[in-house]
Design an enzyme around this catalytic site. Sequence first.
Site, PDB file in Angstrom:
ATOM      1  N   ILE A 182       0.843  -1.198   0.000  1.00 42.87           N
ATOM      2  CA  ILE A 182       0.000   0.000   0.000  1.00 42.87           C
ATOM      3  C   ILE A 182       0.876   1.245   0.000  1.00 42.87           C
ATOM      4  O   ILE A 182       1.762   1.397   0.838  1.00 42.87           O
ATOM      5  CB  ILE A 182      -0.931   0.005   1.232  1.00 42.87           C
ATOM      6  CG1 ILE A 182      -1.800  -1.258   1.238  1.00 42.87           C
ATOM      7  CG2 ILE A 182      -1.798   1.255   1.252  1.00 42.87           C
ATOM      8  CD1 ILE A 182      -2.610  -1.439   2.503  1.00 42.87           C
ATOM      9  N   LEU A 197       0.944   8.007   2.233  1.00 46.07           N
ATOM     10  CA  LEU A 197       0.484   9.349   1.897  1.00 46.07           C
ATOM     11  C   LEU A 197       1.614  10.372   1.943  1.00 46.07           C
ATOM     12  O   LEU A 197       1.562  11.384   1.242  1.00 46.07           O
ATOM     13  CB  LEU A 197      -0.632   9.783   2.853  1.00 46.07           C
ATOM     14  CG  LEU A 197      -1.940   8.981   2.794  1.00 46.07           C
ATOM     15  CD1 LEU A 197      -2.925   9.502   3.837  1.00 46.07           C
ATOM     16  CD2 LEU A 197      -2.550   9.059   1.402  1.00 46.07           C
ATOM     17  N   ASP A 228      15.759   1.533  12.836  1.00 49.42           N
ATOM     18  CA  ASP A 228      16.712   2.624  12.673  1.00 49.42           C
ATOM     19  C   ASP A 228      16.730   3.037  11.202  1.00 49.42           C
ATOM     20  O   ASP A 228      16.449   2.234  10.308  1.00 49.42           O
ATOM     21  CB  ASP A 228      18.107   2.168  13.109  1.00 49.42           C
ATOM     22  CG  ASP A 228      19.092   3.320  13.237  1.00 49.42           C
ATOM     23  OD1 ASP A 228      18.634   4.480  13.355  1.00 49.42           O
ATOM     24  OD2 ASP A 228      20.303   3.070  13.232  1.00 49.42           O
TER      25      ASP A 228
END
Length: 605
Positions: A330, A333, A383
Amino acid sequence: MNHFPKLLSSQIGFDVAQSMLEYFDRHYRIFREAAVEAKALFERADWHGLQRLARERITSYDERVQECVEVLQDEYDAESIDDEVWQQIKLHYIGLLTSHRQPECAETFFNSVCCKILHRSYFNNDFIFVRPAISTEYLENDEPAAKPTYRAYYPGTDGLAVTLERIVTNFQLEPPFEDLARDIACVMQAIHDEFGRFDEAPNFQIHVLSSLFFRNKSAYIVGRIINADRVLPFAVPIRHVRPGLLALDTVLLRRDLLQIIFSFSHSYFLVDMDVPSAYVDFLCTIMPGKPKAEIYTSVGLQKQGKNLFYRDLLHHLSHSSDRFIVAPGIKGLVMLVFTLPSFPYVFKIIKDHFPPPKETTRRQIMEKYLLVKRHDRLGRMADTLEYSSVALPLARLDHALVRELEKEVPSLLEYEGDNLVIKHLYIERRMTPLNLYLQNGTDAEVEHGVKEYGNAVKELMKANIFPGDMLYKNFGVTRHGRVVFYDYDEIEYLTDCNVRRVPPPRNEEDELSGEPWYTVGPHDIFPETYGPFLLGDPRVRAAFLKHHADFFDPALWQASKDKLLQGELPDFFPYDASLRFCVRYPERFRATDERAPARGAQRAA
């Protein structure tokens, strides 16, 4: 063809090189002083002090680099130095490193300073250390009074119990042990349980690194057992069991367990290393296959790790032919994510614009990533390596990826010959997105993933981290099966959040409404509302209610917040609680507890 000058005739070249090395030496002195201070803080059980020290050490390197850049600009007008002198600066610097004990780190420091002064067209081996110049093989401090990288012990002479006790006491920790004989017996039992009885070969010995590894509330003894052609790694965490008393918490005897405590999702150790390359070489023998870049990073030399990683990337690109592609899954945004299938990392770029409902800025997102870098990650947050001006060959970029880059991040792109230069990006270890892991997994894998997800969020909660976006797509599963959070744009401190219960609906219209019937502040969180987003799959729901039925209760979240506000720092273990000696061998602890009932009650609590 070698373009270096034949004569080193520039006094400025020597002076600049010497100044740069002086600032590196100052940096490394501060680095080692932090490790020495960590031992004192551990002995006093000053956990807040250890957290502060770890945060400050992360920023120390950049501070020394900036100080050095300012001096070179003020005293030598560094930006006006001509090319031949810059080449002499590098050669003088190499000469100064011939007897240095941290030459690889000093070369990286040189690169960091030069990259602040020189245009990226100079980022080649004529001017900076694209490749190392000084070998670190067999490097040691040969001074008579120097502490060796590791000490060798021979159990065949005095027996294993006496040898193990000597290993522990040689670290000269100030607080006494609650019952060191008991703990040594537990170590011996664990070794027997793991390996059975093995015949001692003539070369039977134990090697132990000379410095302790400090992180969270533990100090780790790290070493290896040599027997015939076998190399058996081990790590022994030392912890405070109550004020003023220490204990060996467990012994980790499998490579996968050591790889987890040295993983990219944990904060950096504080460890005193005179010759860091010797420590890293030792650690490579007990964790073969783990990149040196990751090991340097885990011991707190993250800039050296970053430098080695980039060299690994360049080496991989020259020995592979696949293309960078948009990462499957997916799309986010705020971040554009791409990957090279043959290379186990992802590259993340902050988009130029964010669609609703996202309300943030590039600067705010970068601050969130910096927050994670400085925070205790507890093995639950990945990290990141941050890079500027990364040149990638256009021929290796998939056309769909180039279109996506030009659409989403045009302000960060610059075409330079056959390369595409990306002005800023983050790089992380590639993991299996948790949503795909749960979607495609067996029943056992789904249960494991859900249990790990709940554990991860609860541990982050106790560490004062609220992930913000709780969806499974923002979490990944590592190769060791641990669930790790990796989407940081909505991250907040839990203590800054207002934990609320959903008010009861006022009427039937409220109850049927798809919108909240109550006001929601910018820092309000409603744990009861997470269910519809997390429990849609029946298998996931069953596993969630089995292992984390309390997850949606605001009281759980508020309790963690209250403890944090009271200054409490909870215990975290980068290994399963079942491995702890007090859990694994409870009968050995009963005698101690019977002699001092208060201790047993405290341990049980």
